[in-house]
Design a protein around this motif. Structure first.
Motif, short mmCIF file in Angstrom:
data_model
loop_
_atom_site.label_atom_id
_atom_site.label_comp_id
_atom_site.label_asym_id
_atom_site.label_seq_id
_atom_site.Cartn_x
_atom_site.Cartn_y
_atom_site.Cartn_z
N ALA A 55 0.83 -1.21 0.00
CA ALA A 55 0.00 0.00 0.00
C ALA A 55 0.87 1.27 0.00
CB ALA A 55 -0.92 -0.01 1.21
N GLY A 56 2.17 1.10 -0.25
CA GLY A 56 3.10 2.23 -0.15
C GLY A 56 3.06 3.21 -1.31
N HIS A 57 3.95 3.01 -2.27
CA HIS A 57 4.15 4.00 -3.33
C HIS A 57 4.03 3.37 -4.72
CE1 HIS A 57 5.80 6.99 -0.50
NE2 HIS A 57 6.29 5.94 0.13
N HIS A 58 3.78 4.24 -5.70
CA HIS A 58 3.72 3.80 -7.10
C HIS A 58 4.17 4.99 -7.95
CE1 HIS A 58 2.74 1.54 -10.55
NE2 HIS A 58 1.53 1.11 -10.25
N PRO A 59 5.47 5.33 -7.88
CA PRO A 59 5.93 6.58 -8.49
C PRO A 59 5.77 6.66 -10.01
CG PRO A 59 7.81 5.23 -7.78
CD PRO A 59 6.58 4.60 -7.19
N THR A 60 5.91 5.54 -10.71
CA THR A 60 5.82 5.65 -12.18
C THR A 60 4.36 5.83 -12.62
OG1 THR A 60 5.72 3.26 -12.67
CG2 THR A 60 7.91 4.24 -12.44
N GLN A 61 3.43 5.24 -11.86
CA GLN A 61 2.00 5.50 -12.13
C GLN A 61 1.73 6.99 -11.90
OE1 GLN A 61 -0.61 3.32 -13.08
NE2 GLN A 61 -1.86 5.16 -13.23
N CYS A 62 2.33 7.51 -10.84
CA CYS A 62 2.14 8.92 -10.52
C CYS A 62 2.62 9.81 -11.67
CB CYS A 62 2.89 9.22 -9.22
SG CYS A 62 2.77 10.92 -8.72
N LEU A 63 3.78 9.47 -12.23
CA LEU A 63 4.32 10.28 -13.32
C LEU A 63 3.41 10.23 -14.55
CD1 LEU A 63 8.06 9.37 -12.78
CD2 LEU A 63 7.11 11.68 -12.65
N LEU A 64 2.83 9.05 -14.82
CA LEU A 64 1.94 8.99 -15.99
C LEU A 64 0.61 9.68 -15.68
CD1 LEU A 64 -0.57 6.65 -16.26
CD2 LEU A 64 1.37 5.17 -15.92
#
Ligand code: NCD
Length: 309
Positions: A132-141
């Motif tokens: 449930a932490g992070h998803h940085p590349t989803q965030c960038l898209l």
């Protein structure tokens, strides 16, 4: 700005300027992502794709991104087919995989796993989701999509809707929207509201945040509706899931009261949250958003592998 050799574990590892640079590079990658232009920018490079949790978009778009740039891909989509089944530790799996590749993309159910892997590995680690932490590349898209479709990131009021407690995409997106000074409204049933540490950190970054349980109210003045799935697999008690499943549904009727130009985003997979009748309307941004994963991940790979500055 130097990206070569860097890990991308959390969106907070990047500055606003670095994020905008990634989005610019991604824009230039679009014709290659569509297959209209050819590239061999990453020829001779190998990406290992280690997926300990199910994935469709993240894994396939990373693999497509690497291949569109002339690189190669190794990896697994199911840990059951690897030595993890025999009891091998994550640390040993990472140490082995890194000796076969130039960059590792990983998804793992445990929060903090990508950060730990980054400590062991000398090749860049890209976090494709850690529990449930992070998803940085989803965030960038997601940011790329907002910027492309609304012309700007910070000038929007973004409603984050659904499972804000267990959803990693909304944790990463909240931090990024705070950085860009976008206004946010967190729409969730009380038990699935945004974790207080995320709220506090975003506020400390100067974010304007409000809370709502009623989706109809939130829709009235939002520019972007970012809808998420209730994360069934992260509920300790299935009864708790049954209480909230299907709580929010975006359909044509709901959007009758929306601001003109509102877009509906979703990281996908959707289950009950968005009625298929929305798919062919001007509101539906989610399939374009899924495509945007390819150029954005091409930009990330090219930058961390040093193919581009
Ligand atoms: C999300 C994820 O894995 O966190 N999917 C994705 O990467 N596009 C969202 C989800 O599983 O609900």
């Amino acid at each position: 700005m130097n990206f070569k050799g860097r890990d991308i574990v959390s969106i907070k590892d990047l500055t606003e300027e670095e994020i905008l640079h990634i989005l610019d590079i991604a824009e230039g990658m679009v014709p290659i992502a569509r297959g209209e232009e050819k590239s061999n920018l990453l020829e001779g490079n190998i990406m290992a794709s280690l997926f300990f949790e199910p994935s469709t978009r993240t894994r396939l778009s990373f693999e497509a991104a690497m291949k569109r740039l002339g690189g190669n891909v190794i990896g697994f989509a199911r840990p059951g087919a690897t030595s993890i089944q025999k009891g091998e530790s994550l640390a040993d799996t990472i140490r082995t995989a890194e000796s076969y590749c130039d960059v590792i993309v990983m998804r793992h159910p445990q929060e903090g796993s990508a950060r730990m892997a980054a400590e062991f590995a000398s090749v860049p680690i890209i976090n494709g989701g850690d529990g449930a932490g992070h998803h940085p590349t989803q965030c960038l898209l997601d940011l790329f999509t907002i910027k492309k479709e609304k012309g700007d990131i910070g000038k929007n009021k973004v409603a984050l809707v659904g499972d804000l407690k267990y959803g990693r995409t909304v944790h990463s997106l909240a931090y990024a929207l705070a950085m860009f000074k976008a206004e946010m409204v967190f729409v969730a049933p009380e038990q699935l509201q945004m974790p207080s540490e995320v709220v506090e950190e975003c506020k400390a970054m100067g974010a304007t945040i409000s809370f709502e349980t009623d989706l109809e109210k939130a829709v009235e003045d939002a520019d972007v509706l970012y809808v998420t799935r209730i994360q069934k697999e992260r509920f300790p008690d299935p009864e708790e899931y049954n209480k909230v499943v299907g709580i929010y549904k975006v359909d044509k009727k709901l959007l009758e009261n929306a601001k003109k130009g509102i877009i509906v985003m979703h990281p996908l997979p959707r289950v009950y949250e968005i009625a298929p009748e929305i798919d062919n309307t001007e509101y539906a941004s989610y399939f374009r958003q899924a495509f945007n994963g390819v150029p954005v991940r091409m930009a990330i790979l090219a930058l961390v592998l040093g193919g581009i500055k």
